[in-house]
Design an enzyme around this catalytic site. Structure first.
Site, PDB file in Angstrom:
ATOM      1  N   HIS A  61       0.849  -1.187   0.000  1.00 25.15           N
ATOM      2  CA  HIS A  61       0.000   0.000   0.000  1.00 25.15           C
ATOM      3  C   HIS A  61       0.885   1.236   0.000  1.00 25.15           C
ATOM      4  O   HIS A  61       2.114   1.137   0.049  1.00 25.15           O
ATOM      5  CB  HIS A  61      -0.965  -0.010   1.183  1.00 25.15           C
ATOM      6  N   HIS A  63       1.344   3.893   2.088  1.00 26.00           N
ATOM      7  CA  HIS A  63       1.839   4.622   3.245  1.00 26.00           C
ATOM      8  C   HIS A  63       3.371   4.674   3.163  1.00 26.00           C
ATOM      9  O   HIS A  63       4.008   3.723   2.701  1.00 26.00           O
ATOM     10  CB  HIS A  63       1.383   3.971   4.544  1.00 26.00           C
ATOM     11  N   ASP A  65       5.910   4.334   5.082  1.00 22.74           N
ATOM     12  CA  ASP A  65       6.806   3.325   5.647  1.00 22.74           C
ATOM     13  C   ASP A  65       6.864   2.051   4.805  1.00 22.74           C
ATOM     14  O   ASP A  65       7.632   1.129   5.127  1.00 22.74           O
ATOM     15  CB  ASP A  65       6.429   2.991   7.099  1.00 22.74           C
ATOM     16  N   HIS A  66       6.093   2.007   3.707  1.00 20.15           N
ATOM     17  CA  HIS A  66       6.116   0.840   2.829  1.00 20.15           C
ATOM     18  C   HIS A  66       6.583   1.155   1.408  1.00 20.15           C
ATOM     19  O   HIS A  66       6.785   0.232   0.620  1.00 20.15           O
ATOM     20  CB  HIS A  66       4.726   0.201   2.774  1.00 20.15           C
ATOM     21  N   HIS A 140      -7.496  -1.983   5.531  1.00 22.00           N
ATOM     22  CA  HIS A 140      -6.667  -0.928   6.107  1.00 22.00           C
ATOM     23  C   HIS A 140      -7.340   0.410   5.805  1.00 22.00           C
ATOM     24  O   HIS A 140      -8.416   0.450   5.202  1.00 22.00           O
ATOM     25  CB  HIS A 140      -5.255  -1.011   5.521  1.00 22.00           C
ATOM     26  N   ASP A 208      -0.542  -4.747   7.764  1.00 22.00           N
ATOM     27  CA  ASP A 208      -1.352  -3.531   7.769  1.00 22.00           C
ATOM     28  C   ASP A 208      -2.813  -3.825   7.453  1.00 22.00           C
ATOM     29  O   ASP A 208      -3.360  -3.374   6.444  1.00 22.00           O
ATOM     30  CB  ASP A 208      -0.775  -2.503   6.795  1.00 22.00           C
ATOM     31  N   HIS A 267       6.373  -6.211  11.541  1.00 26.19           N
ATOM     32  CA  HIS A 267       5.728  -4.899  11.561  1.00 26.19           C
ATOM     33  C   HIS A 267       5.373  -4.489  12.981  1.00 26.19           C
ATOM     34  O   HIS A 267       4.232  -4.175  13.313  1.00 26.19           O
ATOM     35  CB  HIS A 267       4.468  -4.902  10.672  1.00 26.19           C
TER      36      HIS A 267
END
Length: 310
Positions: A61, A63, A65-66, A140, A208, A267
């Site tokens: 996805h 976000h 941090d990914h 999510h 997530d 995670h």
């Protein structure tokens, strides 16, 4: 066989002992990366598997941090001498987002994009390079995908049948690889000399998300199930629900319901300083649970340990 490594195990922000969540798979020398947060290439370098042979990058996805580490990694791969295209898969919109990120990182190869839009509990199957993959829609705050890697295994080669047909040894490996051959005026297909398909290898990656009804079937029979455990304590369930993440006991329940072989938790929240402290909670539900750590890795072999039958 399939090599699997956790490149990072942290969520939200990198820490001095824990980079952001990512996973690397290696099959016959070619590699696939799932997610690419800030600092991914630094721990990849420490892993020592190289950069040039990464053929596929799957993003769960959008976000930061990914995905925020993507332009830097793509530039490093280019600097390693790669000129062949790289496949980048992700939710719908991956082409636009990755292209915008890469404005700051001109690369000497062409990215090929696969945009995925699975609905409900029905996964979408697709091929990316040498990797057979499936994607599942998760729950999510924004569209998010779980991924499954499958390594099929053909049936056992029947050498006696091949001999009775009078097939030269040089043709045996071609049939085993799924090729059709012609010999002395007759056509031979793989099914004429191969037994029934045998159990392959399956690795599933879910992060997530809240637990969904489709996850157990999606991960069913996985040799390894990699799942987020943002928090270890059941008392953090309300916070996990608010953030649409999972706690250890929920990931363990999914592993149990999906009949996975092994569970690796990942995670972790920055507030979770010592994930192992809560491992008994997961193991009470699913005994073959482990807390992941950066560069944790394993080699998954076919059940009987064989790699080739010829």
């Amino acid at each position: 066989m399939l090599d699997i490594a956790l490149i990072g195990t942290g969520g939200f922000m990198p820490m001095h002992n824990r980079y952001l969540t990512a996973m690397l798979a290696r099959l016959n020398g070619r590699m696939l990366l799932i997610d690419c947060g800030e600092g991914t290439q630094m721990t990849l370098r420490r892993m020592g598997w190289g950069f040039k042979d990464i053929d596929v990058i799957c993003i769960t996805h959008f976000h930061a941090d990914h995905i925020a580490g993507l332009p830097g990694l793509l530039l490093t791969i280019g600097n390693s001498g790669r000129t062949d295209p790289i496949i980048i898969a992700g939710p719908k919109g991956i082409r636009e987002i990755a292209s915008r990120l890469c404005v700051i990182a001109p690369i000497p190869y062409e990215p090929h994009f696969i945009e995925l839009s699975p609905k409900g509990d029905a996964p979408v199957a697709f091929m990316a390079g040498n990797f057979k993959l499936s994607a599942l829609a998760l729950n999510h705050h924004i569209p998010c995908l779980g991924y499954r890697i499958t390594v099929d295994r053909a049936g056992k080669f029947d050498a006696e049948k091949a001999k009775r047909f009078g097939l030269p040894l040089i043709n045996w490996s071609k049939l085993q690889k799924g090729e059709t051959i012609d010999h002395e005026g007759r056509r031979y297909t793989p099914d004429m000399v191969m037994g029934p398909e045998r159990k392959g290898i399956r690795v599933s990656y879910i992060t997530d998300t809240r637990p969904t009804s489709g996850i157990p079937d999606f991960i069913r029979g996985s040799n390894l199930f990699i799942a987020e455990g943002l928090y270890g304590d059941d008392e953090m369930l309300d916070q996990a629900k608010e953030k649409r993440h999972m706690i250890f006991s929920e990931a363990a329940t999914l592993a149990k319901d999906g009949e996975a072989g092994e569970l690796w938790l990942t995670h972790f929240s920055p507030a979770l300083q010592d994930p192992k402290q809560y491992l008994p909670i997961a193991r009470h539900i699913f005994p073959d649970a482990k807390t992941g750590f950066d560069r944790m890795n394993t080699t998954i072999r076919f059940k009987d340990g064989e790699e080739s039958d010829i």
